[in-house]
Every structure is written in C-alpha cells, then in structure tokens.
Design a protein around this motif. Structure first.
Motif, PDB file in Angstrom:
ATOM      1  N   UNK A  32       0.826  -1.208   0.000  1.00  0.00           N
ATOM      2  CA  UNK A  32       0.000   0.000   0.000  1.00  0.00           C
ATOM      3  C   UNK A  32       0.865   1.265   0.000  1.00  0.00           C
ATOM      4  N   UNK A  33       2.070   1.134   0.558  1.00  0.00           N
ATOM      5  CA  UNK A  33       2.989   2.273   0.600  1.00  0.00           C
ATOM      6  C   UNK A  33       3.859   2.364  -0.652  1.00  0.00           C
ATOM      7  N   UNK A  34       3.614   1.458  -1.634  1.00  0.00           N
ATOM      8  CA  UNK A  34       4.361   1.497  -2.887  1.00  0.00           C
ATOM      9  C   UNK A  34       5.605   0.649  -2.916  1.00  0.00           C
ATOM     10  N   UNK A  35       5.750  -0.253  -1.916  1.00  0.00           N
ATOM     11  CA  UNK A  35       6.946  -1.104  -1.828  1.00  0.00           C
ATOM     12  C   UNK A  35       6.512  -2.556  -2.003  1.00  0.00           C
ATOM     13  N   UNK A  36       7.001  -3.216  -3.031  1.00  0.00           N
ATOM     14  CA  UNK A  36       6.580  -4.581  -3.366  1.00  0.00           C
ATOM     15  C   UNK A  36       7.612  -5.604  -2.941  1.00  0.00           C
ATOM     16  N   UNK A  37       7.122  -6.686  -2.300  1.00  0.00           N
ATOM     17  CA  UNK A  37       7.898  -7.916  -2.151  1.00  0.00           C
ATOM     18  C   UNK A  37       7.287  -8.903  -3.145  1.00  0.00           C
ATOM     19  N   UNK A  38       7.895  -9.107  -4.280  1.00  0.00           N
ATOM     20  CA  UNK A  38       7.279  -9.967  -5.295  1.00  0.00           C
ATOM     21  C   UNK A  38       7.216 -11.424  -4.856  1.00  0.00           C
ATOM     22  N   UNK A  39       6.101 -12.077  -5.205  1.00  0.00           N
ATOM     23  CA  UNK A  39       5.985 -13.497  -4.918  1.00  0.00           C
ATOM     24  C   UNK A  39       5.815 -13.777  -3.447  1.00  0.00           C
ATOM     25  N   UNK A  40       6.703 -14.586  -2.919  1.00  0.00           N
ATOM     26  CA  UNK A  40       6.662 -15.003  -1.520  1.00  0.00           C
ATOM     27  C   UNK A  40       8.089 -15.289  -1.074  1.00  0.00           C
ATOM     28  N   UNK A 191      17.949  -1.698   8.793  1.00  0.00           N
ATOM     29  CA  UNK A 191      17.487  -2.127   7.477  1.00  0.00           C
ATOM     30  C   UNK A 191      16.393  -1.214   6.950  1.00  0.00           C
ATOM     31  N   UNK A 192      15.444  -0.874   7.801  1.00  0.00           N
ATOM     32  CA  UNK A 192      14.324  -0.029   7.367  1.00  0.00           C
ATOM     33  C   UNK A 192      14.831   1.308   6.845  1.00  0.00           C
ATOM     34  N   UNK A 193      15.879   1.841   7.467  1.00  0.00           N
ATOM     35  CA  UNK A 193      16.437   3.109   6.997  1.00  0.00           C
ATOM     36  C   UNK A 193      16.997   3.003   5.593  1.00  0.00           C
ATOM     37  N   UNK A 194      17.640   1.868   5.300  1.00  0.00           N
ATOM     38  CA  UNK A 194      18.182   1.663   3.949  1.00  0.00           C
ATOM     39  C   UNK A 194      17.053   1.506   2.941  1.00  0.00           C
ATOM     40  N   UNK A 197      11.735   2.532   4.445  1.00  0.00           N
ATOM     41  CA  UNK A 197      10.465   2.191   5.080  1.00  0.00           C
ATOM     42  C   UNK A 197      10.211   3.162   6.226  1.00  0.00           C
ATOM     43  N   UNK A 198       9.106   3.906   6.197  1.00  0.00           N
ATOM     44  CA  UNK A 198       8.848   4.903   7.237  1.00  0.00           C
ATOM     45  C   UNK A 198       8.670   4.258   8.614  1.00  0.00           C
ATOM     46  N   UNK A 199       9.061   5.001   9.648  1.00  0.00           N
ATOM     47  CA  UNK A 199       8.858   4.538  11.015  1.00  0.00           C
ATOM     48  C   UNK A 199       7.375   4.287  11.258  1.00  0.00           C
ATOM     49  N   UNK A 200       7.063   3.181  11.918  1.00  0.00           N
ATOM     50  CA  UNK A 200       5.696   2.875  12.280  1.00  0.00           C
ATOM     51  C   UNK A 200       4.892   2.168  11.215  1.00  0.00           C
TER      52      UNK A 200
END
Length: 368
Positions: A32-40, A191-194, A197-200
C-alpha cells in the motif's frame, strides 16, 4: 518499470530471518505504501537457487530468477528481494541478476556479523545442509586457507566485491549486526532506513530467528548425515524428511549446551576481524551501523562438539528417539495425517479411473 530494486543478499546468520519475517508479515502495508515484495519468501528462495544453478535446486519450480525479475520490473514503485543465499552467487550470476532488472535503480545490501559468532554459525548451517565434517576440521581448514567457501559465502567483503561492484558506490550498503545486548529492534531500524520504510509502517513482533542447535544436538545430526549415505541427497527431500521430522520437530526444541570457538583461537579471530574491518574501510559503500560491531566483544570459553564423549551422545540420541516417537504419534492422531491423506488420494484416484472407464464405455456404444 520499477523505480528502485533493493537486493538484500545476506550473509546467512546475520539476522536475515528476523528482517524477512518483519517484511513478509507486513507485505500488505508495504505494498500500500508502494513497496513490493514480489511473490513469496519461498519464491525468493527458489529464484535464488535458480540464479545460482545450485545442484540441489528443484528444476520444475514455478519461480525462476527471470520470473521474479519480471515481476519486479512490472511494479512502478520500489521492490525488495531478500534471500541470504544470493550472496554466494558468482560474479557472473550476480551480473546476470542486476542486468535482468533493466533500467531500475539497483541497490545492494549486505550484512556483517562478528567472526566469533559467525564461525560456529557457518559450520552449523553446513551440517544442517547435510555436511558431515567436524567442527575442528572446519576451523583448521579456515586457519590453513582451505575454506574459501566460508569467506565467499559468509562474509560481507567478498559478497560486496561480487555484487557491489555492479552498482554505483552510493547504492552499496553494509548493515552491521548489533553486538549482544543491543536493543532488539535495532537491526530492523537499520534495514528499514536503507529500504526507505517509514517509522511505524511495519508492526514488529518479537524478533524471531533460526534457533541454533546445542553441541550434542548438532554433533548428532552430523553423524546422522554420515550414516544416511546417499539417501535424501537433494535439498528438498532432505528438508522434507530430516529437517521436518528430526531437526524442526525434536532437535530445535531441546535446550542444548552452546558451542563455539575455543579461547585458544581468540587472538587469531581478532586478527581476522581486524583484517575484515580494514577491507571494508577501504571499500566504497555506505556503512549502516558501526564497523566496531564486527569486533568480537564477548569471547567466552565454549565446548566443541568434537569434545563430547560417546556416553553424552548416546543419552541425547535416546532422548531424540523418544522425541521423534512423540512427534510420530502426534502426526498419526491428526485428522489430516499422512495415512488419511493417502486413503483420500487413493479413493479419488479410484473414482477418477472409474469415471474415465464409464465415459469410454459410453463413447464406444455411440460409435457406429
């Protein structure tokens, strides 16, 4: 076309299970935030094995590297591909992976951990992948310069040379694993900073990992591997049988005695750590964390699995057999147990065959 693709390539035993669990548990919010993990997660694992042309890969799986890359390319935002086995790819395989992502801005993320904890982790992973070599033999091989697979597949400097050289310096990252006692979510925040990914955005459960086996448990598994001979030779059969019914069901659940490198090798490990830090200081990439994290800080005397006597192993073997009997009993009591599954499949096969025969008889009667 993807805007940015982040390739998290490992190394194994650097908190990758925890990071991946957070990512996959929050994949809907990330999407929803525009970041995809393709597949599984399984798709990433199969694609990794395909990219590396690993001898243990399943040749008929759906998710090849090209299919995963195609999925990534079709997303208009950012993409994350994460599998700790990617770091072991050759230079040619890594180049193929980066090229397959076409015009996307590719970022490469490697993680590093202090060698005092990494040496026993690597050896344990090799045994859990069906190896049969002793812990002491592994350490002597590393000391003697005969264990290139360890340095290639489990340390950040060589991974970054193979993968990082394919992208601009500002798109290469080394995330250091925090030392013991650090806040439990610190690795994720790095990792989230790299990944941008926004906090929360992501809900963090209790950090989970791939639990280590104790000295007796891993030595028992090593001996089982030797006794298996050529049975369950490939990755999937071994995982379905040995991992499922021995490692996961019994050995992981035991409170084993930790093992590790002896203090007689402490100075040597420190020297190797300083060499590694020097290499990373000279390599142009972004350090997320602190290179001091790669210096061993807690070095205690540990038992080696090689030191266990036959009586200790016999006791653990007996307790393991008891545990496996309980596991087998639990499976037999499940309504979806193996026997029921076989019976259902047999009935379905019989019905299908009967239906085919009836249709053939009808067709025969209608023919002139």
């Amino acid at each position: 076309m993807a805007r940015r693709v982040y390739l998290h390539i490992g190394a194994p035993k650097t908190g990758s299970t925890y990071v991946q669990n957070v990512l996959w548990n929050n994949c809907a919010a990330l999407r929803d935030a525009g970041i995809l993990l393709p597949g599984s997660a399984v798709a990433h694992d199969h694609a990794m094995a395909d990219l590396r042309a690993a001898p243990w890969r399943d040749s008929d799986v759906y998710w090849t590297w090209d299919r995963l890359a195609e999925k990534a390319r079709s997303w208009p935002g950012d993409v994350i591909i994460s599998n700790e086995g990617l770091g072991a790819a050759t230079s040619e395989q890594a180049a193929r992976a980066v090229e397959s992502l076409e015009a996307a801005e590719v970022h490469v993320i490697a993680a590093g951990r202090d060698l005092w904890r990494t040496f026993p982790s690597f050896w344990q992973q090799s045994v859990r992948a069906r190896s049969g070599w002793r812990f002491g033999a592994f350490l002597r091989a590393v000391e003697g310069g005969r264990a290139e697979a360890f340095w290639n597949n489990h340390t950040a400097p060589r991974m970054l040379r193979r993968w990082g050289d394919l992208v601009p310096a500002e798109h290469r990252y080394l995330v250091t694993v925090p030392p013991p006692g650090a806040p439990r979510d610190l690795l994720w925040r790095r990792f989230a900073g790299v990944l941008g990914i926004p906090d929360g955005l992501c809900q963090l459960a209790e950090p989970t990992s791939n639990p280590s086996l104790g000295a007796a448990e891993i030595e028992l598994l090593r001996r089982v591997n030797l006794a298996l001979g050529d049975r369950y030779p490939l990755r999937t059969p071994y995982q379905k049988v040995v991992h499922r019914h021995l490692v996961d069901a019994v050995l992981k659940r035991r409170e084993g005695v930790p093992f590790g490198v002896g203090l007689d090798r402490a100075d040597w490990v420190r020297e190797q750590a300083e060499q590694q830090i020097k290499e990373l200081q000279d390599y142009p990439c972004r350090i997320v964390g602190d290179l001091d994290d790669l210096r061993p800080t807690v070095m205690r005397q540990s038992i080696s699995p090689d030191e266990l006597d036959g009586e200790q192993l016999l006791q653990v073997a007996v307790e393991t057999i008891v545990g496996m009997l309980g596991h087998a009993d639990t499976l037999s009591r499940r309504p979806d147990g193996l026997a029921d599954t076989v019976n259902v499949l047999s009935r379905l096969r019989t019905r299908a065959a009967g239906g085919v025969k009836r249709r053939l008889r009808l067709a025969t009667r209608r023919d002139p």
